[in-house]
Design an enzyme around this catalytic site. Structure first.
Site, mmCIF file in Angstrom:
data_model
loop_
_atom_site.group_PDB
_atom_site.id
_atom_site.type_symbol
_atom_site.label_atom_id
_atom_site.label_comp_id
_atom_site.label_asym_id
_atom_site.label_seq_id
_atom_site.Cartn_x
_atom_site.Cartn_y
_atom_site.Cartn_z
ATOM 1 C CG ASP A 177 4.094 -0.036 -1.921
ATOM 2 O OD1 ASP A 177 5.086 0.665 -2.106
ATOM 3 O OD2 ASP A 177 2.966 0.246 -2.353
ATOM 4 C CD GLU B 129 5.348 5.836 -4.571
ATOM 5 O OE1 GLU B 129 5.348 5.290 -5.685
ATOM 6 O OE2 GLU B 129 4.571 5.478 -3.664
ATOM 7 C CD GLU B 130 2.384 4.205 -1.707
ATOM 8 O OE1 GLU B 130 1.716 4.397 -2.732
ATOM 9 O OE2 GLU B 130 2.977 3.133 -1.471
ATOM 10 C CG HIS C 240 7.854 4.852 -1.571
ATOM 11 N ND1 HIS C 240 6.879 4.585 -0.632
ATOM 12 C CD2 HIS C 240 7.643 3.978 -2.572
ATOM 13 C CE1 HIS C 240 6.121 3.591 -1.070
ATOM 14 N NE2 HIS C 240 6.563 3.196 -2.237
ATOM 15 C CG ASP D 255 7.999 1.362 -4.852
ATOM 16 O OD1 ASP D 255 7.638 0.680 -3.870
ATOM 17 O OD2 ASP D 255 7.281 2.230 -5.388
ATOM 18 C CG HIS E 271 -1.371 0.846 -1.677
ATOM 19 N ND1 HIS E 271 -1.638 1.324 -2.934
ATOM 20 C CD2 HIS E 271 -0.039 1.014 -1.507
ATOM 21 C CE1 HIS E 271 -0.513 1.756 -3.498
ATOM 22 N NE2 HIS E 271 0.457 1.567 -2.647
#
Ligand SMILES: *[C@@H]1O[C@H](CO)[C@@H](O)[C@H](O)[C@H]1NC(C)=O
Ligand SMILES: *[C@@H]1O[C@H](CO)[C@@H](O)[C@H](O)[C@H]1NC(C)=O
Ligand SMILES: *[C@@H]1O[C@H](CO)[C@@H](O)[C@H](O)[C@H]1NC(C)=O
Ligand SMILES: [Zn+2]
Length: 383
Positions: A209, A243-244, A189, A271, A350
């Protein structure tokens, strides 16, 4: 990527026990989504639940994996969302193209991977609803198009796969010489998120990520096209949007492929491929759940044959953990080799601290996954 959270909420537990799936009507779907609610699937075998924006933010904060099925729930066939589909067992031959694959490794450039990372992390974020998230899609498409333009005889193509939000997924393919299907898919992603503020207004570099997997896919594609790789089966590369936000981009692609009847022999998800927890052994962590076990065994055999590091079986990743799960649910075999055991994964994803400067971020580690993807494409695509 989302991390496993095994706690059941009281409501999902009671639905599970009663086994009663009431179903959601077309009218309810229309009305609640118009009011800003999202339909969230949190567990296999359980009906999805309506959640507010703040409730979804909580799921992201606590790293609970989920599918946002608001766009994908079909009132006439709720089981398609509620139950993971049965995969038709596939078989994979042992690695056999050893010299051909190893020769390609010389073409892998860590400097290129660093450059992709620098470009990808220079976007303020790659949020699926932000202008910079949309621009990142276009940057990937243009970068892939530049690779193709240098080798037009490859017949490779790239295009945007449009979504209902501003960020597109990107699909590139290297056409096979004989039957087009079943195809081979390598995916990851391209979006990023900030768990403290999941709106389009917050910064999120997303170096690991999933800038790492995004860069692996760019370099694998470049290596194959520039070395004039001619597969028998078509090999596709997918960079998924959103994706998130609950696997939105990959659900749209996997659903379209199933609806169109596209046959997929194998899907590899990349990922997070760049981090090793300081003090632990450098490994490939094979995710064991919501994947195809034969394909996962095959990926392990590629690691044994081609990589400088061993594989281990990771602890489970959980439901809705990454894009492989979208393919699994549509009935396609997928596998997910990860940067470490899940329990040892990068704790700074994140956040604004998901950068290449983090202790434990390693280019040589990520290069192993570029090698793995090259081996996957050649062994399965050339067969
Ligand atoms: C990618 O990064 C390089 C170096 O920072 C820069 O020169 C180039 O303009 C960037 N490309 C794009 C399309 O942003
Ligand atoms: C996707 O959107 C882009 C930009 O708006 C457009 O150029 C392209 O034709 C669209 N592709 C499809 C398949 O609709
Ligand atoms: C990021 O790292 C800085 C410096 O170590 C630290 O002060 C800050 O709290 C971190 N932020 C997050 C969200 O992890
Ligand atoms: Zn991720």
């Amino acid at each position: 990527m989302k991390v496993f959270n095994s706690l059941l909420t009281l409501t999902t537990l009671s639905v599970l026990i009663s086994g009663c799936l009431a179903g959601i009507t077309e009218a309810e779907l229309r009305q609640k989504s118009a009011n800003g609610l999202r339909l969230i699937s949190l567990q296999e075998g359980v009906e999805p639940e309506w959640k507010t924006f703040d409730e979804v933010s909580e799921l992201i904060k606590e790293d609970t994996g989920f599918f946002d099925v608001t766009e994908f729930y079909d009132p006439s066939n709720p089981a398609a969302i509620i139950n993971s589909r049965r995969i038709i067992p596939a078989t994979y031959d042992a690695p056999s193209r050893i010299s051909e694959v190893k020769a390609l490794f010389d073409a892998i450039s860590v400097e290129n991977m660093q450059q992709y990372s620098s470009n990808l992390t220079s976007f303020f974020n790659r949020h699926y609803q932000s202008p910079t998230g949309a621009a990142a899609s276009v940057w990937i498409r243009d970068t892939v198009q530049d690779f193709i333009n240098a080798y037009p005889e490859s017949g490779a193509t790239v295009s945007l796969f449009n979504n209902t939000y501003v960020q597109s997924s990107i699909i590139a393919n290297i056409p096979g010489t004989s039957p087009y299907e079943p195809i081979i898919v390598l995916g990851g992603h391209m979006d990023s998120i900030n768990r403290g503020d999941r709106t389009a207004a917050a910064p999120s570099p997303g170096a690991d990520d999933d800038g790492s997997g995004t860069g692996n896919l760019l370099e694998i594609f470049r290596v194959l096209v520039s070395t004039r790789f001619k597969p028998t089966r078509t090999v596709e590369f997918h960079w998924y949007a959103a994706e998130e936000a609950g696997l939105l981009g990959s659900q749209a692609v996997a659903r379209k492929y199933r609806t169109d009847g596209v046959q997929v022999k194998a899907m590899l998800q990349l990922d997070m491929t760049a981090y090793t927890k300081p003090g632990t052994e450098e490994v490939v962590g094979l995710i064991p759940d919501f994947v195809d076990s034969s394909l996962t065994d095959f990926v392990g055999s590629l690691v044994d044959e081609y990589l400088n590091i061993p594989w281990i079986t990771s602890n489970p990743c959980g439901y809705g953990c990454s894009d492989h799960a979208s393919w699994f649910r549509e009935g396609y075999p997928s596998a997910f080799p990860f940067e470490s055991a899940l329990r040892d994964s990068n704790p700074f994803i994140h956040t604004v601290n998901d950068t290449v400067d983090l202790e434990g971020f390693s280019w040589s580690h990520s290069v192993e996954f570029t090698k793995l993807g090259v081996a996957f494409a050649v062994e399965l695509g050339a067969a």
